[in-house]
Motif scaffolding. Sequence first.
Motif, PDB file in Angstrom:
ATOM      1  N   ALA A  64      46.734  74.911  -6.756  1.00 19.99           N
ATOM      2  CA  ALA A  64      46.077  73.561  -7.317  1.00 19.99           C
ATOM      3  C   ALA A  64      45.458  73.041  -6.039  1.00 19.99           C
ATOM      4  O   ALA A  64      44.015  72.591  -6.018  1.00 19.99           O
ATOM      5  CB  ALA A  64      46.858  72.809  -7.920  1.00 19.99           C
ATOM      6  N   LEU A 109      44.170  74.298  -3.444  1.00 17.95           N
ATOM      7  CA  LEU A 109      42.902  74.960  -3.079  1.00 17.95           C
ATOM      8  C   LEU A 109      41.783  75.202  -4.084  1.00 17.95           C
ATOM      9  O   LEU A 109      40.769  75.368  -3.912  1.00 17.95           O
ATOM     10  CB  LEU A 109      43.263  76.687  -2.496  1.00 17.95           C
ATOM     11  CG  LEU A 109      44.009  76.672  -1.255  1.00 17.95           C
ATOM     12  CD1 LEU A 109      44.323  78.062  -0.956  1.00 17.95           C
ATOM     13  CD2 LEU A 109      43.294  76.166  -0.165  1.00 17.95           C
ATOM     14  N   SER A 110      42.219  75.381  -5.456  1.00 16.23           N
ATOM     15  CA  SER A 110      41.562  75.638  -6.280  1.00 16.23           C
ATOM     16  C   SER A 110      40.958  74.498  -7.197  1.00 16.23           C
ATOM     17  O   SER A 110      39.786  74.617  -7.779  1.00 16.23           O
ATOM     18  CB  SER A 110      42.108  76.748  -7.418  1.00 16.23           C
ATOM     19  OG  SER A 110      41.265  77.126  -8.253  1.00 16.23           O
ATOM     20  N   SER A 111      42.037  73.474  -7.530  1.00  8.53           N
ATOM     21  CA  SER A 111      41.630  72.348  -8.182  1.00  8.53           C
ATOM     22  C   SER A 111      41.415  71.107  -7.350  1.00  8.53           C
ATOM     23  O   SER A 111      40.729  70.067  -7.897  1.00  8.53           O
ATOM     24  CB  SER A 111      42.738  72.049  -9.276  1.00  8.53           C
ATOM     25  OG  SER A 111      42.843  73.170 -10.146  1.00  8.53           O
ATOM     26  N   VAL A 112      41.732  70.926  -6.217  1.00 12.23           N
ATOM     27  CA  VAL A 112      41.426  69.749  -5.599  1.00 12.23           C
ATOM     28  C   VAL A 112      40.336  69.995  -4.454  1.00 12.23           C
ATOM     29  O   VAL A 112      39.394  69.364  -4.464  1.00 12.23           O
ATOM     30  CB  VAL A 112      42.577  69.152  -4.747  1.00 12.23           C
ATOM     31  CG1 VAL A 112      42.498  68.044  -3.861  1.00 12.23           C
ATOM     32  CG2 VAL A 112      43.749  69.045  -6.020  1.00 12.23           C
ATOM     33  N   GLU A 113      40.508  71.071  -3.560  1.00 10.29           N
ATOM     34  CA  GLU A 113      39.699  71.157  -2.344  1.00 10.29           C
ATOM     35  C   GLU A 113      38.327  71.470  -2.758  1.00 10.29           C
ATOM     36  O   GLU A 113      37.404  70.940  -1.948  1.00 10.29           O
ATOM     37  CB  GLU A 113      40.323  72.500  -1.414  1.00 10.29           C
ATOM     38  CG  GLU A 113      39.410  72.334  -0.109  1.00 10.29           C
ATOM     39  CD  GLU A 113      40.167  73.563   0.871  1.00 10.29           C
ATOM     40  OE1 GLU A 113      40.432  74.577   0.295  1.00 10.29           O
ATOM     41  OE2 GLU A 113      40.635  73.150   2.029  1.00 10.29           O
ATOM     42  N   GLU A 117      47.411  76.687 -13.524  1.00  8.50           N
ATOM     43  CA  GLU A 117      46.746  77.206 -12.213  1.00  8.50           C
ATOM     44  C   GLU A 117      46.589  78.802 -12.557  1.00  8.50           C
ATOM     45  O   GLU A 117      47.475  79.502 -12.661  1.00  8.50           O
ATOM     46  CB  GLU A 117      47.256  77.157 -11.028  1.00  8.50           C
ATOM     47  CG  GLU A 117      47.025  75.666 -10.294  1.00  8.50           C
ATOM     48  CD  GLU A 117      45.449  75.389 -10.141  1.00  8.50           C
ATOM     49  OE1 GLU A 117      44.736  76.219 -10.028  1.00  8.50           O
ATOM     50  OE2 GLU A 117      45.056  74.095 -10.359  1.00  8.50           O
ATOM     51  N   LEU A 132      39.352  82.523  -5.103  1.00  2.00           N
ATOM     52  CA  LEU A 132      39.854  81.227  -5.508  1.00  2.00           C
ATOM     53  C   LEU A 132      39.257  80.331  -4.254  1.00  2.00           C
ATOM     54  O   LEU A 132      38.550  79.177  -4.753  1.00  2.00           O
ATOM     55  CB  LEU A 132      40.927  80.940  -5.978  1.00  2.00           C
ATOM     56  CG  LEU A 132      41.514  81.415  -7.217  1.00  2.00           C
ATOM     57  CD1 LEU A 132      42.932  81.055  -7.654  1.00  2.00           C
ATOM     58  CD2 LEU A 132      40.423  80.809  -8.431  1.00  2.00           C
TER      59      LEU A 132
END
Lengths: 219, 219
Positions: free
Chosen positions: A105, A107-111, B73, B107
Motif C-alpha cells: 500500500a 508503494l502502490s496506493s500512497v507514494e 493490495e 507497481l
Amino acid sequence: MHDRAITIVTYEWVPAFARGFVRDLRVRWAAEEAGVAYSIETTPVRPKAEAHRAIQPFEQVPVLKDGAVTMFESGAILWRLGERSPALMPQEDAARAETMQWLFAALSSVEPLTNGWVLARTVDKDAAQAERAAGRMNPRLAALARVVETRAHIAAGRFTIADILMADVLRVVDSQGGLDAHPALAAYLARQTARPAFRKALDDQMAHWAAADSRRAAG
Amino acid sequence: MHDRAITIVTYEWVPAFARGFVRDLRVRWAAEEAGVAYSIETTPVRPKAEAHRAIQPFEQVPVLKDGAVTMFESGAILWRLGERSPALMPQEDAARAETMQWLFAALSSVEPLTNGWVLARTVDKDAAQAERAAGRMNPRLAALARVVETRAHIAAGRFTIADILMADVLRVVDSQGGLDAHPALAAYLARQTARPAFRKALDDQMAHWAAADSRRAAG
C-alpha cells in the motif's frame, strides 16, 4: 538468521537536495532494526555506470547483495530482510499478510499520489497540475490518517517493514508541507522517525555524503 | 496447498470504460494459473459501502478472503497466492527474490510512470502535462523493453506472478497506444495475454459486468 553481512549499493555522491532521501535509507533502517551488519558499495549517480545498469535496468538505488542474491526494488529488499528477521516482520500468517498488504500500500496506493504532488510542485512547477494532484492526494492521505489515528503502527499491532516504507514515503511529502493538513499522519511519522534505528540510518547516510564531499575536495 | 477456495471481492458494476481493467482481474488470473477455486463477492462502486471501507480504507478492489485472512493490495494478494502455489512463484531462494523484485518493480517503478501518462491524457487532458509524463515514461519503458527483448518472462526464467502484474500494468498503457514505440514490450504483453488463464479471467470478468447489466435491466 542473518549469519552473514549484507551489502547495500547506493550512489557515490548526490546533490544536496537528495541527501536524506536516497532510498538506501530504507534498507539501512531495516538493517539497523534487525541488527544485520552491512557494508556500502557505491555507483556513480551521473553518468550512470554500465555495470550498474546490468543489475538495475532503471539505474536506480538501492541494490541489495545478500550471499548469492543480488536484487533491487526497495520494497522487495525489505520483504527479503523481513522474511529473515522477526524484528522486521511477524511470522504468524495473518500478521504477515497484513504487513505485506501495507508494504504494498505504501508503494502502490500512497507514494504515486504523494510523488505526483511533489513532482508537480518542485520539478514541473505547474500550479494547475499541482492542484489536481493535491485533489487526488489529500483524500487518500485523509483515509490513511483515519487508519493511523487509532494505532501506533500501520500493520500487525507492532513495528514492521511496512512502517519503514510508509514513513519514508511520508517523509518526502512532509518535507513539502503536505502533512500539515493531516496531523495524525504527522504524528505517525514522528513516532517512526523517533526510533534510534532510523536516526542511526539517517546519520550514516548523511555521513556518507559528507565523506564524498571530502573526497572530492581532496581529490 | 490450496485445499480451500478463496473469495475475491470486486465491484458489483462498473462503467464500460473500466471493464476489463478492474484489478480483480489480476487475482482471477492468478487463481486460474494456480488452479485455485474462487468465488466472487461484490461491493457497490458508488456510493462506496461503509462495510467495504472498514476492510479497505481506500475503498478499492480487489480484496482477498482466504480462510481467516482478509487483505487488500493486488500486489500483496499475488504474493500470498504465489507463496502457496508453485505454479505462480518458484520456491528456490534466488528465483523467489527475482520474482518479488519484478513484482515490486511493476507497481513501483513502472505503473506510476505509465499511469501518470494515461491520467494526463485521459482524465486531466492537459497536453503539457502529458508531454512531461511521456518524457518520464518512455525512457523507463525503453529500459524495460531491453530486459524483455531477451527473455520470454520477466523473472526467474518462467511464468510468475511478476508477469501477471507487469502485463496488467502494460495493458493499461497499451490501451492508449503507449506501447507503439516499444515493440518488445508489446510482444512481451502479447505472450502473457495469450495464456489461457488470462483469457479465462478476462472473459469471466466481462461476464460479471454483463450479468450486472442484466440484473439492472431486470431490476
